[in-house]
Scaffold this motif. Structure first.
Motif, short mmCIF file in Angstrom:
data_model
loop_
_atom_site.label_atom_id
_atom_site.label_comp_id
_atom_site.label_asym_id
_atom_site.label_seq_id
_atom_site.Cartn_x
_atom_site.Cartn_y
_atom_site.Cartn_z
N GLU A 58 -18.36 34.04 10.69
CA GLU A 58 -19.32 33.54 9.70
C GLU A 58 -20.10 32.34 10.25
O GLU A 58 -21.33 32.30 10.15
N SER A 61 -22.33 33.37 13.28
CA SER A 61 -23.46 34.20 12.83
C SER A 61 -24.52 33.36 12.13
O SER A 61 -25.72 33.54 12.34
N ILE A 62 -24.07 32.44 11.28
CA ILE A 62 -25.01 31.58 10.55
C ILE A 62 -25.87 30.77 11.51
O ILE A 62 -27.10 30.75 11.42
N TYR A 63 -25.21 30.11 12.47
CA TYR A 63 -25.96 29.23 13.37
C TYR A 63 -26.76 30.02 14.41
O TYR A 63 -27.80 29.56 14.87
N LYS A 65 -28.36 32.77 13.70
CA LYS A 65 -29.58 33.13 12.98
C LYS A 65 -30.48 31.90 12.77
O LYS A 65 -31.69 31.96 12.97
N LEU A 66 -29.86 30.79 12.38
CA LEU A 66 -30.65 29.58 12.13
C LEU A 66 -31.38 29.11 13.38
O LEU A 66 -32.49 28.58 13.30
N THR A 76 -34.13 33.24 5.79
CA THR A 76 -33.45 32.24 6.60
C THR A 76 -34.46 31.18 7.01
O THR A 76 -35.38 31.46 7.77
N ASP A 93 -33.27 25.00 5.91
CA ASP A 93 -31.85 25.11 5.57
C ASP A 93 -31.16 23.78 5.86
O ASP A 93 -31.37 23.19 6.92
N ARG A 95 -28.26 23.03 6.78
CA ARG A 95 -27.44 23.04 8.00
C ARG A 95 -28.30 22.86 9.24
O ARG A 95 -27.92 22.16 10.20
#
Length: 348
Positions: A58, A61-63, A65-66, A76, A93, A95
């Motif tokens: 998780e 994958s989040i970072y 994409k970011l 995003t 975002d 983050r």
């Protein structure tokens, strides 16, 4: 006979206890940030280990994409969206906002002669010049081509404006590239989460960010050893030293051989100078920084690689919260005194 029976039961209970407390390895490989990230969780409970790896998936994958500059992920508010709106004040975002502020603040640790950070996340348009070459001809020798560095861009990341409520403005003409910090930043989030939750792990991110809080249970005293790759092209399949990695210490390595191409008998490294728009001119072939923070380690290893051998050693002497291993272009090797005095490094 009764004493022997009691002894047998006692030893049997010890064996049972040992088996019950044994931690088994559960490994998963993630392909993010254009590299492989291998994570091994040591746990008695397979389900719990899988949950720990799911959390890693998780976060990574989040970072990923970011921080992806080339892909438009719908909904995003990441780097792709930010770069498309250069010159405008936009909300991103939270983050990513925190990562940008963190990167800019910590890039100020090492400045060039013009008092600008040698490490800059504003280098995106310079990265674009070489992107296809590194993607299509990595570690290859190519025929001469003209590389156009005549671009209109602003690369000094200290010019990025941060406002309240996750609003940010990058200068018109700037393009953000988080390739030098994103991986380490995500690894550090996992490191802190795993440590806080007493999860035992080994993380190896592209052989350039390595950390463990458990060690290697198959070795004496569970010491985790790292072979440091010889950066000379004709010796690149060998190691020049062995590092004993302490628990929770991150080994962050920057080296030209991680991504390069050769043209006109010159090695073009993917470590780019944000102000000359060319591969950095340095006398360091590889540098490993030991620190307690993977993102700081990534920024420092890149920055020290860029400023060169003498200045990197000077920085090491003045900062006792890190240790360095440097392989210079003349074959000489520098190892921080703390590593040598504590027998943490062995020459090969």
């Amino acid at each position: 006979m009764k004493k022997l029976l009691v002894l047998f039961i006692f030893l049997f209970l010890i064996v049972l206890s040992s088996c019950a407390n044994k931690l088994n390895p559960y490994t998963k490989t993630f392909f993010v940030f254009s590299t492989e990230v291998n994570i091994t969780i040591y746990d008695k409970d397979k389900k719990h280990a899988e949950e720990s790896l799911k959390y890693a998936n998780e976060i990574l994958s989040i970072y990923n994409k970011l921080c992806d500059r080339y892909t438009d992920y719908s909904n995003t508010l990441g780097v792709y969206y930010l770069n498309k709106n250069a010159g405008e004040t936009i909300k991103i975002d939270p983050r990513l906002y925190d990562l940008l502020k963190y990167s800019v603040a910590n890039s100020q640790n090492i400045l060039n002669s013009d008092n600008k950070p040698v490490f800059s996340i504003g280098i995106g348009k310079v990265s674009d010049i070489y992107h296809d070459l590194f993607e299509n001809h990595n570690k290859e020798t190519i025929e001469h081509i003209d590389i156009n560095t005549d671009i209109n861009t602003t690369t000094d990341s200290s010019l990025i404006e941060f406002l309240d409520d996750n609003y940010v403005k990058i200068p018109n003409g700037m393009s953000v590239d988080l390739g030098g910090v994103a991986k380490g930043y995500a690894i550090n989030i996992l490191k802190e989460y795993y440590n806080q939750n007493d999860i035992k792990y080994v993380m190896d991110a592209g052989n350039s960010s390595i950390v463990t809080n458990y060690g290697n249970p198959s070795r004496k005293n569970s010491v985790y050893k790292i072979g440091l790759r010889n950066p000379e092209l004709n010796k690149n399949d060998s190691v020049f030293g062995i590092l004993d990695l302490d628990l929770n210490v991150v080994a962050s390595t920057t080296a030209y051989y991680q991504k390069y191409f050769i043209m006109d008998n010159t090695i073009y490294s993917s470590i780019l100078d944000p102000y000359t728009y060319k591969p950095v001119d340095t006398d360091i072939l590889s540098i490993t920084v030991l620190s307690f923070n993977a993102s700081i380690g990534d920024i420092l290893s890149t920055s020290l690689y860029m400023i060169g051998y003498d200045e990197a050693i000077k920085y090491d002497i003045e900062n006792d919260d890190i240790s360095l291993i440097i392989y210079k272009n003349d074959g000489s090797i520098y190892v921080s005194e703390t590593l040598l005095s504590n027998n943490k490094f062995q020459y090969k």
